[in-house]
Design a protein around this motif. Sequence first.
Motif, short mmCIF file in Angstrom:
data_model
loop_
_atom_site.label_atom_id
_atom_site.label_comp_id
_atom_site.label_asym_id
_atom_site.label_seq_id
_atom_site.Cartn_x
_atom_site.Cartn_y
_atom_site.Cartn_z
N VAL A 164 0.85 -1.36 -0.02
CA VAL A 164 -0.06 -0.02 -0.05
C VAL A 164 0.96 1.23 -0.03
N LEU A 184 -8.57 3.29 0.42
CA LEU A 184 -8.56 1.81 1.03
C LEU A 184 -9.91 1.49 1.22
N GLU A 202 -7.95 -2.27 -2.09
CA GLU A 202 -7.59 -1.18 -2.85
C GLU A 202 -8.23 -1.21 -4.12
#
Lengths: 98, 149
Positions: free
Chosen positions: B84, B90, B112
């Motif tokens: 990430v 998210l 995501e």
Amino acid sequence: MSPAAPDQTFETIADIISETANVDRAKITPEAHVINDLGIDSLDFLDIVFEIDKRFGIKVPVEAWTEQVNSGKAPAEQFFVMGPLAERIEELVAAKQA
Amino acid sequence: MRLEYFEMIDRVVSWEEARLTADAQVPEASPVFEGHFPGFPLMPGVLMIETMAQACGWLMLARSGFTRMALLAKVGEAKLRGMVKPGATLTVTAELVHDGSGYAVLKGTLAEGSTRVAEAELTLRTMAFPSPELEAGVRARAAVIGLSA
């Protein structure tokens, strides 16, 4: 419940404790205190209760038991020694089935 | 998200009896990225787990009517499937597996877009608020993220 059920309940709980907390199965007797004799800490006990809840389809009232012990209304042995613990679980199962 | 303040959930999108969905926007800049890692900023895996744990905690708080605090006790079956990066948007979900006496087991996920980047089974202890200051702070934060108390 059949007459053999109490022994089976004890055996099931003993197996859960042995597998969950990596305790020697031979040490888990009806007289064993889960904390003082078996060395179960609070997190392991939480895992054990989760397995008991799942296996028996009940919700072990740990908070109510702890409150009873802390307030002096019941001795700890009533809930945290293996033999009486198995009896409490049987009572919860019977109450659910009633 | 404000990583250094452990404010991981930006907005609760929805919640019902056994499930909560929330948004979390990873900041473009944070002191966390200065060390993790220099020249290659990534959201630390432990903070990905913390994000899922907070979503689970908010679900348990909401279920209790904001009368009981939830604290992380165990992380199981954790999988960090993807990296990430700063700026990522998210989606966080929390799903109740079992509500026990003084504890709860939940499944958390982090995605995501359509790609799942993390998941874990999280055990939380649940208890009465240990202090009125904490209860007030939690209720105030709940209002900010759109979770009605």
